[in-house]
Structures are given as structure tokens and as C-alpha cells.
Design an enzyme around this catalytic site. Structure first.
Site, PDB file in Angstrom:
ATOM      1  N   PRO A   1      69.399  36.447  56.445  1.00 19.11           N
ATOM      2  CA  PRO A   1      69.346  37.811  55.898  1.00 19.11           C
ATOM      3  C   PRO A   1      68.757  37.811  54.490  1.00 19.11           C
ATOM      4  CG  PRO A   1      71.552  36.929  55.659  1.00 19.11           C
ATOM      5  CD  PRO A   1      70.750  35.874  56.369  1.00 19.11           C
TER       6      PRO A   1
ATOM      7  N   GLN B   1      74.707  41.456  57.865  1.00 17.16           N
ATOM      8  CA  GLN B   1      75.455  40.892  56.740  1.00 17.16           C
ATOM      9  C   GLN B   1      75.716  41.976  55.705  1.00 17.16           C
ATOM     10  OE1 GLN B   1      73.835  38.349  53.401  1.00 17.16           O
ATOM     11  NE2 GLN B   1      74.969  36.752  54.493  1.00 17.16           N
TER      12      GLN B   1
ATOM     13  N   CYS C   1      75.332  34.782  47.959  1.00 14.97           N
ATOM     14  CA  CYS C   1      74.155  35.197  47.186  1.00 14.97           C
ATOM     15  C   CYS C   1      74.366  34.870  45.711  1.00 14.97           C
ATOM     16  CB  CYS C   1      73.892  36.686  47.363  1.00 14.97           C
ATOM     17  SG  CYS C   1      72.444  37.259  46.424  1.00 14.97           S
TER      18      CYS C   1
ATOM     19  N   LYS D   1      79.282  33.696  54.983  1.00 10.29           N
ATOM     20  CA  LYS D   1      78.218  32.834  54.458  1.00 10.29           C
ATOM     21  C   LYS D   1      78.516  32.510  53.006  1.00 10.29           C
ATOM     22  CE  LYS D   1      73.170  32.352  54.403  1.00 10.29           C
ATOM     23  NZ  LYS D   1      72.981  31.811  53.048  1.00 10.29           N
TER      24      LYS D   1
ATOM     25  N   ASN E   1      72.597  25.682  56.656  1.00  6.84           N
ATOM     26  CA  ASN E   1      71.532  26.439  55.992  1.00  6.84           C
ATOM     27  C   ASN E   1      71.081  25.696  54.741  1.00  6.84           C
ATOM     28  OD1 ASN E   1      71.450  29.308  53.875  1.00  6.84           O
ATOM     29  ND2 ASN E   1      69.819  28.685  55.237  1.00  6.84           N
TER      30      ASN E   1
ATOM     31  N   ARG F   1      63.766  30.717  53.536  1.00  7.70           N
ATOM     32  CA  ARG F   1      62.450  30.691  52.874  1.00  7.70           C
ATOM     33  C   ARG F   1      61.397  29.939  53.676  1.00  7.70           C
ATOM     34  NH1 ARG F   1      63.455  28.246  47.251  1.00  7.70           N
ATOM     35  NH2 ARG F   1      65.019  27.061  48.429  1.00  7.70           N
TER      36      ARG F   1
END
Length: 332
Positions: free
Chosen positions: A14, A68, A101, A140, A201, A226
Site C-alpha cells: 500500500p 490499509q 509508516c 504492518k 517485506n 518500491r
């Protein structure tokens, strides 16, 4: 739920400003098994923000999606998770809570990776969301918040106890942002510490690195972020590697430019011509191609489909000249 995570799977991450319906379509066309929407603000949803709700719009024929959400208020997160479930219905595979994040505009408000510094609050959020919806809830997160302070194992156990049905683990600390390497050992330690499925990830950018990620973490499922930017082919390459098939070669210059052109057309159709966000995608597609530096400067001024076509046409011409020159030099 269990069956989905027990076999090797490829997921598109996401990514804010990236994982829109066109990008998801191209990724799945190339082999991604499931794609996430861009991360969605629970607070924005609570305000009935049209801009936020638009992030949940699905493309034609898109019938499976992961969503998400991010935020730090348990009641708001739970209420908006229920709203998402109601709106998407059977198309929703599961709902993910962002606790990884590292962007300052996110962590500065107590959202994203900042929740790793408050596992009690993080656990309350997970429990509240799990109680509010019927779909599975994933979390996450990262190796830890501050560099050198690994907290992911204890954090993972807390999230599992709170009701998380699966988790996605990125092997960098939040303070690292995207610097350095993702630590696969940290992901492996989480996988060994919990009973729920763990998705690995971080730094999966091609078939080789994806195989290493699976092998070194023991996770059958991986998420690509990415590595897919300007390179949707990464999914077909990784899938072939995981299935023991011959890995397709990297696309030619012409194939890359053709995909950029197709991406722009699909985006124009979906947004009624508003394709400014194609600028970054175009730059990713042409990275390393002859004339890419000059093209990047031109892409920043593109605002219509014809603008992008003009730059891409010139790049095809330059690539042809470059190939012709190489051929002549090879005969000297």
C-alpha cells in the site's frame, strides 16, 4: 483466511500516491496475487472526505482487495474499519492496520510507526478493529522505531494476543526510513515467535532478492513495494522464480516505454484526463534509458496524455539512435 497465507503469495504494498487502481491492475496482470489500496486515513474517512474515500474506489473487474487504514484512535479506527467493510463487501479480502509508516507527517500525529512506541495503545486499536468487523485484521510494522532498538518480536506477540490474524513485517527501523538494508533476520524472529502467518517485506526488487527473502525469513508470502515502481514485470519474474520456472528477462527499452505509454492511457481513462500523478511513474519507467535525465525534466511539466506521448516518442527515437551507434561501433 489461513489458506490464503499458507501458500507462496505475492502482494503489492500500500504505497501512498502510487497504489491506485491502474497501478494495481498492471501489477496483478503481471502476477501479483493481491494488491492493497493506498493507505487510507481513518480520520479522513470519519470526516467523509471525498478525497480519502476516493482511495477506496476499485477498478473495473477488481473484485479482491486489501485495505490499509492508519490512525491512533481506537474508536475511530474501529468505526471506519466497519464502514470500509460495509462499502467493499465481498471484495475486501482483509483489512490491514498501518503501524509501520515512518513518514514524519504520519508519525508526528501518533500514527503509523509511532504506535510501536505505545504497544498498549496499538493493542487496543487491534482489539477494537477486530471486534468491529468480520474480516481478518492484519498489522504492518517495522523492526522497531529507534535504530538499534529491536522491538518487533515483543510487538508482534502483543498484536497477536490482541487478535491480529496476520502481520506484515518490514526489516528496517522506522528511524532508518528507507536507508540501509532491511534485516531479514528480524522478520524471521517474528515468524518464529508467533503462530499467525507473517508476510515478509523489504528489499524484494527482483527474482533473486525475492527468493533470498523467502529463504532467509521462512515466510512463504512476500510483499513488494518500491521494487514494483516502474517495474510491474517484477511480479512475473518473482512468481516464476518461486514456482521454479525460467525467470523472464528484464523488459527491453521499447517494452518499458510502451508500458509507460499504456499506463498513462489507462490513467487518463480512469481520471478523465487528470494524469499529473503519471509524472513519477514515467520517471520510474525510463530510469537508465538513454535520454532519461532530459526526459525527467520534461515529465515535470507534463499534464496531458499528449504531453507524455511527446516525451516518450522522443525517447524511442533517442534509443534507436543509441542502438544504431552501438551497432556501428561494434563493426569498427
Amino acid at each position: 483466511m489461513g489458506g490464503f497465507f499458507e501458500s507462496p503469495r505475492l502482494l503489492l504494498a500500500p504505497m501512498a500516491g502510487v497504489s491506485d487502481e491502474v497501478f494495481r491492475f498492471l501489477a496483478k496482470e503481471q502476477g501479483a496475487d493481491l494488491a492493497y489500496t493506498e493507505m487510507v486515513s481513518a480520520k479522513g474517512l470519519s470526516y467523509a472526505s471525498k478525497k480519502t474515500r476516493k482511495l477506496l474506489e476499485l477498478g473495473d473487474g477488481e473484485d479482491r482487495i486489501a485495505v490499509q487504514i492508519f490512525g491512533h484512535e481506537p474508536d475511530t479506527m474501529a468505526a471506519q474499519a466497519a464502514w470500509v467493510e460495509d462499502v467493499l463487501g465481498e471484495a475486501l479480502v482483509y483489512l490491514d492496520i498501518n503501524m509501520g509508516c515512518p513518514a514524519r507527517k504520519i508519525t508526528g500525529k501518533g500514527d503509523g510507526a509511532a504506535l510501536m512506541n505505545d504497544p498498549d495503545l496499538a493493542a487496543r486499536i487491534v482489539a477494537s478493529v477486530c471486534a468491529a468487523i468480520e474480516h481478518p485484521v492484519a498489522v504492518k510494522f517495522r523492526r522497531g522505531y529507534d535504530e538499534g532498538v529491536e522491538t518487533c518480536v515483543d510487538f508482534a506477540r502483543r498484536m497477536e494476543d490482541a487478535g491480529a490474524a496476520s502481520m506484515v513485517v518490514h526489516g528496517r527501523y522506522a528511524r532508518q526510513m528507507y536507508r540501509g538494508r532491511s534485516d531479514r533476520g528480524a522478520i524471521a524472529r517474528v515468524r518464529q515467535a508467533v503462530c499467525v502467518p507473517v508476510i515478509a517485506n523489504g528489499d524484494a526488487v527482483d527474482a533473486g532478492s525475492a527468493l533470498d527473502l523467502v529463504r532467509e525469513t521462512g515466510c512463504p508470502s512476500i510483499m513488494i513495494a518500491r521494487g514494483a515502481q516502474g517495474n510491474p514485470w517484477v511480479f512475473s519474474q518473482v512468481k516464476a522464480a518461486l514456482e521454479g520456472r525460467v525467470v523472464p528477462g528484464f523488459p527491453t527499452v521499447r517494452e518499458r516505454i510502451d508500458m509507460a505509454r499504456r499506463h498513462a492511457r489507462l490513467l487518463a481513462e480512469r481520471t478523465e484526463g487528470e494524469i499529473v500523478r503519471m509524472r513519477k511513474h514515467a520517471m520510474w519507467y525510463v530510469a537508465g534509458i538513454p535520454g532519461a535525465s532530459a526526459a525527467r525534466a520534461r515529465f515535470t511539466r507534463c499534464s496531458t496524455l499528449s504531453d507524455f506521448d511527446a516525451v516518450l516518442d522522443d525517447m524511442i527515437e533517442q534509443a534507436a539512435l543509441h542502438d544504431a551507434l552501438d551497432a556501428r561501433c561494434g563493426h569498427v
